[in-house]
Design a protein around this motif. Sequence first.
Motif, PDB file in Angstrom:
ATOM      1  N   SER A  55       0.818  -1.213   0.000  1.00 10.48           N
ATOM      2  CA  SER A  55       0.000   0.000   0.000  1.00 10.48           C
ATOM      3  C   SER A  55       0.851   1.262   0.000  1.00 10.48           C
ATOM      4  O   SER A  55       0.517   2.252  -0.671  1.00 10.48           O
ATOM      5  CB  SER A  55      -0.925   0.008   1.221  1.00 10.48           C
ATOM      6  OG  SER A  55      -1.827  -1.085   1.181  1.00 10.48           O
ATOM      7  N   ALA A  56       1.952   1.240   0.742  1.00  8.98           N
ATOM      8  CA  ALA A  56       2.794   2.437   0.859  1.00  8.98           C
ATOM      9  C   ALA A  56       3.376   2.837  -0.491  1.00  8.98           C
ATOM     10  O   ALA A  56       3.382   4.023  -0.855  1.00  8.98           O
ATOM     11  CB  ALA A  56       3.909   2.200   1.867  1.00  8.98           C
ATOM     12  N   LEU A  57       3.861   1.854  -1.257  1.00  8.46           N
ATOM     13  CA  LEU A  57       4.471   2.169  -2.551  1.00  8.46           C
ATOM     14  C   LEU A  57       3.418   2.687  -3.533  1.00  8.46           C
ATOM     15  O   LEU A  57       3.645   3.681  -4.240  1.00  8.46           O
ATOM     16  CB  LEU A  57       5.159   0.933  -3.123  1.00  8.46           C
ATOM     17  CG  LEU A  57       5.882   1.119  -4.465  1.00  8.46           C
ATOM     18  CD1 LEU A  57       6.902   2.243  -4.390  1.00  8.46           C
ATOM     19  CD2 LEU A  57       6.547  -0.186  -4.891  1.00  8.46           C
ATOM     20  N   LYS A  58       2.280   2.037  -3.568  1.00 12.98           N
ATOM     21  CA  LYS A  58       1.213   2.476  -4.484  1.00 12.98           C
ATOM     22  C   LYS A  58       0.720   3.873  -4.101  1.00 12.98           C
ATOM     23  O   LYS A  58       0.600   4.754  -4.968  1.00 12.98           O
ATOM     24  CB  LYS A  58       0.057   1.485  -4.455  1.00 12.98           C
ATOM     25  CG  LYS A  58      -1.102   1.871  -5.358  1.00 12.98           C
ATOM     26  CD  LYS A  58      -2.250   0.884  -5.251  1.00 12.98           C
ATOM     27  CE  LYS A  58      -3.455   1.364  -6.054  1.00 12.98           C
ATOM     28  NZ  LYS A  58      -4.613   0.446  -5.936  1.00 12.98           N
ATOM     29  N   ALA A  76      10.453   4.915  -8.582  1.00 10.82           N
ATOM     30  CA  ALA A  76      10.205   4.324  -7.260  1.00 10.82           C
ATOM     31  C   ALA A  76       9.552   2.957  -7.393  1.00 10.82           C
ATOM     32  O   ALA A  76       9.948   1.982  -6.724  1.00 10.82           O
ATOM     33  CB  ALA A  76       9.324   5.252  -6.429  1.00 10.82           C
ATOM     34  N   ILE A  77       8.547   2.842  -8.264  1.00 10.94           N
ATOM     35  CA  ILE A  77       7.873   1.554  -8.449  1.00 10.94           C
ATOM     36  C   ILE A  77       8.836   0.521  -9.009  1.00 10.94           C
ATOM     37  O   ILE A  77       8.886  -0.625  -8.546  1.00 10.94           O
ATOM     38  CB  ILE A  77       6.645   1.711  -9.367  1.00 10.94           C
ATOM     39  CG1 ILE A  77       5.552   2.508  -8.653  1.00 10.94           C
ATOM     40  CG2 ILE A  77       6.106   0.342  -9.782  1.00 10.94           C
ATOM     41  CD1 ILE A  77       4.331   2.788  -9.508  1.00 10.94           C
ATOM     42  N   LYS A  78       9.616   0.917 -10.026  1.00 12.38           N
ATOM     43  CA  LYS A  78      10.568  -0.022 -10.629  1.00 12.38           C
ATOM     44  C   LYS A  78      11.623  -0.484  -9.615  1.00 12.38           C
ATOM     45  O   LYS A  78      12.069  -1.632  -9.653  1.00 12.38           O
ATOM     46  CB  LYS A  78      11.255   0.629 -11.824  1.00 12.38           C
ATOM     47  CG  LYS A  78      10.349   0.778 -13.046  1.00 12.38           C
ATOM     48  CD  LYS A  78      11.129   1.348 -14.224  1.00 12.38           C
ATOM     49  CE  LYS A  78      10.288   1.353 -15.485  1.00 12.38           C
ATOM     50  NZ  LYS A  78      11.057   1.880 -16.656  1.00 12.38           N
ATOM     51  N   SER A  79      12.003   0.414  -8.718  1.00 13.10           N
ATOM     52  CA  SER A  79      13.077   0.095  -7.762  1.00 13.10           C
ATOM     53  C   SER A  79      12.602  -0.736  -6.584  1.00 13.10           C
ATOM     54  O   SER A  79      13.376  -1.536  -6.033  1.00 13.10           O
ATOM     55  CB  SER A  79      13.713   1.390  -7.237  1.00 13.10           C
ATOM     56  OG  SER A  79      14.303   2.128  -8.286  1.00 13.10           O
ATOM     57  N   PHE A  80      11.341  -0.584  -6.184  1.00 15.74           N
ATOM     58  CA  PHE A  80      10.907  -1.200  -4.929  1.00 15.74           C
ATOM     59  C   PHE A  80       9.767  -2.212  -5.078  1.00 15.74           C
ATOM     60  O   PHE A  80       9.342  -2.792  -4.087  1.00 15.74           O
ATOM     61  CB  PHE A  80      10.500  -0.118  -3.927  1.00 15.74           C
ATOM     62  CG  PHE A  80      11.647   0.716  -3.453  1.00 15.74           C
ATOM     63  CD1 PHE A  80      12.485   0.260  -2.444  1.00 15.74           C
ATOM     64  CD2 PHE A  80      11.925   1.946  -4.036  1.00 15.74           C
ATOM     65  CE1 PHE A  80      13.559   1.015  -2.013  1.00 15.74           C
ATOM     66  CE2 PHE A  80      12.996   2.713  -3.616  1.00 15.74           C
ATOM     67  CZ  PHE A  80      13.822   2.254  -2.595  1.00 15.74           C
ATOM     68  N   ARG A  81       9.284  -2.450  -6.300  1.00 14.45           N
ATOM     69  CA  ARG A  81       8.177  -3.385  -6.430  1.00 14.45           C
ATOM     70  C   ARG A  81       8.576  -4.806  -6.048  1.00 14.45           C
ATOM     71  O   ARG A  81       7.723  -5.620  -5.722  1.00 14.45           O
ATOM     72  CB  ARG A  81       7.584  -3.337  -7.837  1.00 14.45           C
ATOM     73  CG  ARG A  81       8.486  -3.831  -8.954  1.00 14.45           C
ATOM     74  CD  ARG A  81       7.794  -3.671 -10.319  1.00 14.45           C
ATOM     75  NE  ARG A  81       6.488  -4.298 -10.342  1.00 14.45           N
ATOM     76  CZ  ARG A  81       5.577  -4.099 -11.286  1.00 14.45           C
ATOM     77  NH1 ARG A  81       5.836  -3.288 -12.290  1.00 14.45           N
ATOM     78  NH2 ARG A  81       4.416  -4.717 -11.238  1.00 14.45           N
ATOM     79  N   PHE A  82       9.879  -5.103  -6.080  1.00 14.55           N
ATOM     80  CA  PHE A  82      10.319  -6.445  -5.694  1.00 14.55           C
ATOM     81  C   PHE A  82      10.029  -6.720  -4.217  1.00 14.55           C
ATOM     82  O   PHE A  82       9.976  -7.881  -3.802  1.00 14.55           O
ATOM     83  CB  PHE A  82      11.822  -6.620  -5.972  1.00 14.55           C
ATOM     84  CG  PHE A  82      12.732  -5.908  -5.006  1.00 14.55           C
ATOM     85  CD1 PHE A  82      13.239  -6.568  -3.896  1.00 14.55           C
ATOM     86  CD2 PHE A  82      13.073  -4.577  -5.202  1.00 14.55           C
ATOM     87  CE1 PHE A  82      14.070  -5.919  -2.996  1.00 14.55           C
ATOM     88  CE2 PHE A  82      13.896  -3.924  -4.311  1.00 14.55           C
ATOM     89  CZ  PHE A  82      14.407  -4.584  -3.213  1.00 14.55           C
ATOM     90  N   ARG A  83       9.845  -5.667  -3.433  1.00 11.45           N
ATOM     91  CA  ARG A  83       9.513  -5.842  -2.022  1.00 11.45           C
ATOM     92  C   ARG A  83       8.023  -6.122  -1.807  1.00 11.45           C
ATOM     93  O   ARG A  83       7.600  -6.451  -0.696  1.00 11.45           O
ATOM     94  CB  ARG A  83       9.874  -4.584  -1.227  1.00 11.45           C
ATOM     95  CG  ARG A  83      11.357  -4.276  -1.157  1.00 11.45           C
ATOM     96  CD  ARG A  83      11.603  -3.174  -0.128  1.00 11.45           C
ATOM     97  NE  ARG A  83      12.996  -2.793  -0.046  1.00 11.45           N
ATOM     98  CZ  ARG A  83      13.476  -1.916   0.832  1.00 11.45           C
ATOM     99  NH1 ARG A  83      12.641  -1.336   1.681  1.00 11.45           N
ATOM    100  NH2 ARG A  83      14.754  -1.611   0.846  1.00 11.45           N
ATOM    101  N   CYS A  84       7.244  -5.957  -2.857  1.00  6.86           N
ATOM    102  CA  CYS A  84       5.784  -6.102  -2.745  1.00  6.86           C
ATOM    103  C   CYS A  84       5.354  -7.533  -3.027  1.00  6.86           C
ATOM    104  O   CYS A  84       6.063  -8.313  -3.679  1.00  6.86           O
ATOM    105  CB  CYS A  84       5.088  -5.150  -3.709  1.00  6.86           C
ATOM    106  SG  CYS A  84       5.429  -3.403  -3.374  1.00  6.86           S
ATOM    107  N   SER A  85       4.186  -7.886  -2.565  1.00  5.34           N
ATOM    108  CA  SER A  85       3.652  -9.237  -2.745  1.00  5.34           C
ATOM    109  C   SER A  85       3.257  -9.466  -4.199  1.00  5.34           C
ATOM    110  O   SER A  85       3.076  -8.519  -4.979  1.00  5.34           O
ATOM    111  CB  SER A  85       2.426  -9.433  -1.852  1.00  5.34           C
ATOM    112  OG  SER A  85       1.367  -8.592  -2.284  1.00  5.34           O
ATOM    113  N   LYS A  86       3.078 -10.717  -4.549  1.00  2.97           N
ATOM    114  CA  LYS A  86       2.628 -11.076  -5.895  1.00  2.97           C
ATOM    115  C   LYS A  86       1.250 -10.473  -6.166  1.00  2.97           C
ATOM    116  O   LYS A  86       0.959 -10.033  -7.282  1.00  2.97           O
ATOM    117  CB  LYS A  86       2.583 -12.595  -6.034  1.00  2.97           C
ATOM    118  CG  LYS A  86       2.148 -13.071  -7.411  1.00  2.97           C
ATOM    119  CD  LYS A  86       2.118 -14.584  -7.482  1.00  2.97           C
ATOM    120  CE  LYS A  86       1.630 -15.045  -8.858  1.00  2.97           C
ATOM    121  NZ  LYS A  86       1.568 -16.535  -8.940  1.00  2.97           N
TER     122      LYS A  86
END
Length: 289
Positions: A55-58, A76-86
Motif C-alpha cells: 500500500s505504501a508504494l502504491k 520508485a515503483i521499478k526500484s521497490f516493487r520487488f519488495r511487494c507481494s505477488k
Amino acid sequence: MQGSSKRESFHVIHKVPSGDSPYVRAKHVQLVQKDPEAAIVLFWKAINAGDRVDSALKDMAVVMKQQDRAEEAIEAIKSFRFRCSKQAQESLDNVLIDLYKKCGRIEEQIELLKQKLRMIYQGEAFNGRPTKTARSHGKKFQVSIKQETFRILGNLGWAYMQQENYVAAEMVYRRAQMIDPDANKACNLGLCLIKQTRYDEARSVLEDVLLAKLPGSYDCKSRSHAEELVQELDSQQPGQLLSSTPLGLSLEEAFVEGLDRLMNEWTPFRARRLPIFEEISPFRDQLAC
C-alpha cells in the motif's frame, strides 16, 4: 469506551487506518493534514521500515503523480516493487500505465498494456480468478475479466492513436467493439478511419452513434464528438481517392504477426483461457487475411 468509539469514528470518517506505524502516519498526513510532500517522506519511511509496503508504494506513487513528480514515481515503483507481494503487482502495473501516460512514455505504456493482455489470455490475470475487487472514491465493486479486457484494449487503442499509428489503433478498437460495443470507442474508431481516408467506413461507424444504436449514444460528449467527426467528413473534397497504403500499415502487420505468434504460444494454455477470448478469436483470423 466513549474515547475508543470516537477514535473509531474518526478513522471511518477520514478513511485513515488505526495505529501509529509509519504507514498510518503517512496516511494521516495525506488525508487529514493534507500535506502531500510530507506524506511522500513518510511513505518512504514506511517502505524502508517494511510497513505495509504494498500500500505504501502504491499510495506514494499516486501522491507523487498528483504533485507532478510522475517520473520519480515510475522509478520508485521499478526500484521497490520487488519488495511487494505477488498480489500487488497487477495494481502496481495499473499505476505505472497511468504514470507512463502522464509522462508521454507511450512505447512503455503500450508494452505494459500488451503484457496485461498476455496475462489475461493465459488465465493469469486477477491471480487466476474471474473477478477482482476494485475501489473508486472509497467504494468497492467487482470487475470482471471481460470489463478489464475492454478497458485495456481501449487504453491500447488510445496509445496507438497518440503514435499516429491509426491502423493498429483501428485493429484494437474493432476488437474492443466485438467484446462490448460502446459509443465513445466507436468515435475513436471513426477517427482512425478518417485518418486513413476511409470515409465511407468512418461514416457508417459514426452513424451508429448518431442513430443511437450503441450503448452510450445518448452521452452528450460522445454524441458531440460523433457530430464533429461527421462534419469533418462532410468538409472533405468530393472524389478524393482512398489511400491504398494507410499510414502505419507495416506496423499493423508486425503487430498482427506478433499477436499470432503469441496466440500460438498460448495454445498449451487453451484450457485455461477464459470464454471471452474464444468469442473474439475469429477476429484474429480476419486480421490475418
